[in-house]
Design a protein around this motif. Structure first.
Motif, PDB file in Angstrom:
ATOM      1  N   PRO A  47       0.795  -1.237   0.000  1.00  0.00           N
ATOM      2  CA  PRO A  47       0.000   0.000   0.000  1.00  0.00           C
ATOM      3  C   PRO A  47       0.825   1.284   0.000  1.00  0.00           C
ATOM      4  CG  PRO A  47      -0.154  -1.158   2.115  1.00  0.00           C
ATOM      5  CD  PRO A  47       0.496  -2.098   1.156  1.00  0.00           C
ATOM      6  N   ALA A  48       2.053   1.246   0.525  1.00  0.00           N
ATOM      7  CA  ALA A  48       2.873   2.461   0.568  1.00  0.00           C
ATOM      8  C   ALA A  48       3.614   2.717  -0.741  1.00  0.00           C
ATOM      9  CB  ALA A  48       3.881   2.375   1.716  1.00  0.00           C
ATOM     10  N   LEU A  49       3.599   1.710  -1.641  1.00  0.00           N
ATOM     11  CA  LEU A  49       4.410   1.830  -2.854  1.00  0.00           C
ATOM     12  C   LEU A  49       3.584   1.969  -4.120  1.00  0.00           C
ATOM     13  CD1 LEU A  49       7.295  -0.688  -2.052  1.00  0.00           C
ATOM     14  CD2 LEU A  49       7.312   1.796  -1.843  1.00  0.00           C
ATOM     15  N   GLY A  50       2.330   2.380  -3.967  1.00  0.00           N
ATOM     16  CA  GLY A  50       1.580   2.775  -5.135  1.00  0.00           C
ATOM     17  C   GLY A  50       0.344   1.954  -5.425  1.00  0.00           C
ATOM     18  N   PRO A  51      -0.476   2.578  -6.324  1.00  0.00           N
ATOM     19  CA  PRO A  51      -0.194   3.887  -6.934  1.00  0.00           C
ATOM     20  C   PRO A  51      -0.377   5.027  -5.938  1.00  0.00           C
ATOM     21  CG  PRO A  51      -2.324   3.069  -7.672  1.00  0.00           C
ATOM     22  CD  PRO A  51      -1.712   1.985  -6.852  1.00  0.00           C
ATOM     23  N   ALA A  52       0.662   5.839  -5.787  1.00  0.00           N
ATOM     24  CA  ALA A  52       0.651   6.939  -4.817  1.00  0.00           C
ATOM     25  C   ALA A  52       1.766   7.918  -5.159  1.00  0.00           C
ATOM     26  CB  ALA A  52       0.854   6.400  -3.408  1.00  0.00           C
ATOM     27  N   LYS A  53       1.637   9.160  -4.688  1.00  0.00           N
ATOM     28  CA  LYS A  53       2.722  10.129  -4.846  1.00  0.00           C
ATOM     29  C   LYS A  53       3.979   9.595  -4.169  1.00  0.00           C
ATOM     30  CE  LYS A  53       2.870  13.943  -6.076  1.00  0.00           C
ATOM     31  NZ  LYS A  53       2.302  15.206  -5.586  1.00  0.00           N
ATOM     32  N   ASN A  54       5.112   9.819  -4.802  1.00  0.00           N
ATOM     33  CA  ASN A  54       6.392   9.378  -4.259  1.00  0.00           C
ATOM     34  C   ASN A  54       6.983  10.488  -3.396  1.00  0.00           C
ATOM     35  OD1 ASN A  54       8.923   8.359  -3.747  1.00  0.00           O
ATOM     36  ND2 ASN A  54       9.603   8.352  -5.878  1.00  0.00           N
ATOM     37  N   PRO A  55       7.127  10.269  -2.071  1.00  0.00           N
ATOM     38  CA  PRO A  55       7.706  11.323  -1.228  1.00  0.00           C
ATOM     39  C   PRO A  55       9.140  11.665  -1.608  1.00  0.00           C
ATOM     40  CG  PRO A  55       7.555   9.249  -0.017  1.00  0.00           C
ATOM     41  CD  PRO A  55       6.813   9.049  -1.308  1.00  0.00           C
ATOM     42  N   TRP A  56       9.786  10.785  -2.373  1.00  0.00           N
ATOM     43  CA  TRP A  56      11.161  11.036  -2.818  1.00  0.00           C
ATOM     44  C   TRP A  56      11.240  11.155  -4.335  1.00  0.00           C
ATOM     45  CZ3 TRP A  56      14.038  12.792   0.867  1.00  0.00           C
ATOM     46  CH2 TRP A  56      13.726  12.428   2.184  1.00  0.00           C
ATOM     47  N   GLY A  57      10.106  11.542  -4.956  1.00  0.00           N
ATOM     48  CA  GLY A  57      10.113  11.855  -6.374  1.00  0.00           C
ATOM     49  C   GLY A  57      10.743  13.217  -6.602  1.00  0.00           C
ATOM     50  N   SER A  58      11.023  13.526  -7.851  1.00  0.00           N
ATOM     51  CA  SER A  58      11.612  14.823  -8.177  1.00  0.00           C
ATOM     52  C   SER A  58      10.721  15.958  -7.696  1.00  0.00           C
ATOM     53  CB  SER A  58      11.810  14.934  -9.692  1.00  0.00           C
ATOM     54  OG  SER A  58      12.151  16.253 -10.050  1.00  0.00           O
ATOM     55  N   MET A  59      11.358  17.006  -7.194  1.00  0.00           N
ATOM     56  CA  MET A  59      10.656  18.218  -6.767  1.00  0.00           C
ATOM     57  C   MET A  59      10.566  19.232  -7.915  1.00  0.00           C
ATOM     58  SD  MET A  59       9.804  18.123  -3.479  1.00  0.00           S
ATOM     59  CE  MET A  59       9.873  19.798  -2.827  1.00  0.00           C
ATOM     60  N   ASN A  60      10.856  18.772  -9.121  1.00  0.00           N
ATOM     61  CA  ASN A  60      10.955  19.670 -10.271  1.00  0.00           C
ATOM     62  C   ASN A  60       9.909  19.297 -11.325  1.00  0.00           C
ATOM     63  OD1 ASN A  60      12.038  21.759 -11.752  1.00  0.00           O
ATOM     64  ND2 ASN A  60      13.696  20.536 -12.622  1.00  0.00           N
ATOM     65  N   PRO A  61       8.611  19.521 -11.044  1.00  0.00           N
ATOM     66  CA  PRO A  61       7.569  19.102 -11.985  1.00  0.00           C
ATOM     67  C   PRO A  61       7.490  20.010 -13.207  1.00  0.00           C
ATOM     68  CG  PRO A  61       6.583  20.308 -10.179  1.00  0.00           C
ATOM     69  CD  PRO A  61       8.053  20.177  -9.855  1.00  0.00           C
ATOM     70  N   VAL A  62       6.911  19.470 -14.275  1.00  0.00           N
ATOM     71  CA  VAL A  62       6.630  20.240 -15.489  1.00  0.00           C
ATOM     72  C   VAL A  62       5.204  19.918 -15.917  1.00  0.00           C
ATOM     73  CG1 VAL A  62       9.029  20.275 -16.253  1.00  0.00           C
ATOM     74  CG2 VAL A  62       7.532  18.401 -16.979  1.00  0.00           C
ATOM     75  N   PRO A  63       4.561  20.810 -16.674  1.00  0.00           N
ATOM     76  CA  PRO A  63       3.216  20.484 -17.167  1.00  0.00           C
ATOM     77  C   PRO A  63       3.231  19.190 -17.979  1.00  0.00           C
ATOM     78  CG  PRO A  63       3.696  22.808 -17.509  1.00  0.00           C
ATOM     79  CD  PRO A  63       4.982  22.171 -17.071  1.00  0.00           C
ATOM     80  N   THR A  64       2.273  18.326 -17.726  1.00  0.00           N
ATOM     81  CA  THR A  64       2.199  17.066 -18.466  1.00  0.00           C
ATOM     82  C   THR A  64       1.978  17.368 -19.943  1.00  0.00           C
ATOM     83  OG1 THR A  64       1.270  15.989 -16.518  1.00  0.00           O
ATOM     84  CG2 THR A  64       1.028  14.839 -18.616  1.00  0.00           C
ATOM     85  N   PRO A  65       2.831  16.872 -20.835  1.00  0.00           N
ATOM     86  CA  PRO A  65       2.821  17.327 -22.226  1.00  0.00           C
ATOM     87  C   PRO A  65       1.559  17.002 -23.012  1.00  0.00           C
ATOM     88  CG  PRO A  65       4.332  15.482 -21.928  1.00  0.00           C
ATOM     89  CD  PRO A  65       3.938  15.944 -20.564  1.00  0.00           C
ATOM     90  N   HIS A  66       0.927  15.860 -22.780  1.00  0.00           N
ATOM     91  CA  HIS A  66      -0.222  15.469 -23.590  1.00  0.00           C
ATOM     92  C   HIS A  66      -1.548  15.758 -22.898  1.00  0.00           C
ATOM     93  CE1 HIS A  66       1.037  12.093 -21.059  1.00  0.00           C
ATOM     94  NE2 HIS A  66      -0.229  11.744 -21.009  1.00  0.00           N
ATOM     95  N   GLN A  67      -1.538  16.735 -21.991  1.00  0.00           N
ATOM     96  CA  GLN A  67      -2.750  17.097 -21.272  1.00  0.00           C
ATOM     97  C   GLN A  67      -2.866  18.619 -21.200  1.00  0.00           C
ATOM     98  OE1 GLN A  67      -2.780  15.176 -17.441  1.00  0.00           O
ATOM     99  NE2 GLN A  67      -2.707  13.118 -18.303  1.00  0.00           N
ATOM    100  N   VAL A  68      -4.059  19.107 -20.829  1.00  0.00           N
ATOM    101  CA  VAL A  68      -4.244  20.547 -20.641  1.00  0.00           C
ATOM    102  C   VAL A  68      -4.188  20.918 -19.159  1.00  0.00           C
ATOM    103  CG1 VAL A  68      -5.583  20.873 -22.748  1.00  0.00           C
ATOM    104  CG2 VAL A  68      -6.770  20.281 -20.609  1.00  0.00           C
TER     105      VAL A  68
END
Length: 415
Positions: A379-400
């Motif tokens: 349950p802690a390993l997904g699907p869920a936000k990763n507490p150690w994922g990159s802190m540098n997000p970008v707009p998702t390219p194929h979405q609005v």
């Protein structure tokens, strides 16, 4: 590819794409993103017929990156096509209108901006703690792009900033409840000479893009093991599957695993993937001065193969790792045809495994595939936000609407 895209503008295929467009503006994101997928699919099929070959992932991303109206998905090309079809030459050169505050979200008319405004300025779940709106997050993205450009110029970088702390902790410390800022701020200030008056967050965002790999491995190991005996093993073995050139270029970030596990003597990494740049037998990677003095080793092995091929080719010599990890595998989208045999092998052999994804959509898609292969997900390993994922997000390219980040989501972990 340039000629193929130019040919689209002269083709009836673009006019066909306007059939999918909604009659009225809507904020039903599932509906809008489905329209975008159809439009991209139509465009890619045209390009492949023109090129007489399959498009590459880079070419597919080029098509996916078109700016679109937030509430109807029109692009500049679709606006021009509709105008030409209707004979409204006065509107022929009308273009998408960017948000005047962030310049990263668009609408095709003032009326559509009125329809999009509430969504654009409401808190977005995929931003920092869900506190920022899409508009505010877009502005942070622009600021980070400017910072990264400044960093590249002043440090003479030819790519992303790749860095990891050089200190070694005195003992393993659980990652539960810790944060990027708490773990890196002091080390970053010391390493780069940043005064106390300046925030370290721009540096943390840049560094976390690659350091997420080392930290995510540690987080998955902690969650998939009972107790901490794994932190005292002489040799810890991690297989990185679906590996690519990025894992080779960022080898330094994996040394952070040794620095946080002072009782581990050797970390062995097997980088396995059909797109690996080259195969190499086990070799020792250069480490920091302290690791060398203490006789600690970082061993690499590079394999050009899918993981199930690697295991089959190894035969009885195959040794199960302490963890298999796949970073941003694209298993539910771009690379879905190559992964099913690997899923089945991982589940059948009960190999401790963790998958990460760029965003929620990918994570939920991969989680469904893993469950279908028989995995019972932690349950802690997904699907869920990763507490150690990159802190540098970008707009998702194929979405609005929405943001993605390197290993931003945990798609699933099991053993």
């Amino acid at each position: 590819m340039c000629k193929a895209l130019n040919a689209i503008e002269k083709s009836s295929s673009v006019a066909v794409a306007t059939i999918f467009l909604p009659r009225e503006p809507t904020t039903d994101l599932n509906y809008l993103h489905d329209i975008i997928r159809r439009h991209i699919s139509l465009t890619l099929r045209f390009c492949e017929r023109y090129l007489q070959r399959e498009v590459t992932l880079f070419e597919e991303n080029l098509v996916s990156d078109d700016p679109r109206c937030m509430v109807c998905t029109r692009t500049d090309l679709l606006i021009r096509t509709e105008a030409a079809m209707n004979g409204t030459t006065s509107d022929y050169y009308r273009r998408l209108i960017p948000c005047p505050e962030c310049n990263l979200s668009f609408c095709c008319s003032p009326a559509h901006w009125e329809a999009a405004r509430a969504l654009h300025h409401a808190p977005c779940e995929e931003t920092s703690g869900g506190m920022l709106s899409q508009c505010e997050m877009n502005r942070e993205v622009r600021a980070q792009v400017n910072f990264d450009a400044f960093l590249a110029e002043t440090m003479n970088l030819h790519g992303a900033l790749i860095w990891a702390p050089v200190r070694t902790l005195s003992a393993w410390m659980s990652l539960e409840g810790l944060s990027w800022e708490g773990e890196l701020s002091d080390e970053i200030r010391k390493s780069f000479g940043i005064p106390a008056s300046l925030s370290t967050m721009p540096w943390i965002r840049a560094i976390s893009d690659n350091l997420t790999m080392g930290m995510t491995i540690l987080y998955a190991l902690e969650k998939l093991n009972d107790g901490d005996a794994w932190t005292r093993k002489h040799t810890l073995t991690v297989h990185i599957i679906g590996a690519w050139v990025i894992e080779v270029a960022c080898a330094i970030v994996f040394e952070e695993i040794l620095h946080r596990l002072p009782e581990v003597n050797t970390l062995k990494l097997v980088l396995c993937g059909p797109e690996m740049p080259e195969s190499r037998r086990a070799f020792e990677w250069d480490t920091c001065v302290e690791c060398k003095q203490r006789g600690r080793k970082l061993i690499h092995e590079h394999v050009i193969a899918t993981y199930h091929e690697f295991v089959q080719n190894s035969g009885s010599a195959f040794q199960p790792p302490d963890l298999c990890v796949a970073f941003n595998s694209g298993a539910s989208q771009a690379s879905k045809h190559t992964w099913p045999p690997t899923f089945e092998l991982l589940v059948q052999r009960r190999i401790p495994t963790s998958f990460t994804s760029f965003d929620r959509e990918e994570a939920e898609g991969e989680a469904a595939l893993l469950r279908a292969a028989g995995a019972t997900l932690h349950p802690a390993l997904g699907p869920a936000k990763n507490p150690w994922g990159s802190m540098n997000p970008v707009p998702t390219p194929h979405q609005v609407y929405g943001f993605s980040a390197s290993s931003g989501w945990l798609a699933g972990g099991f053993r």
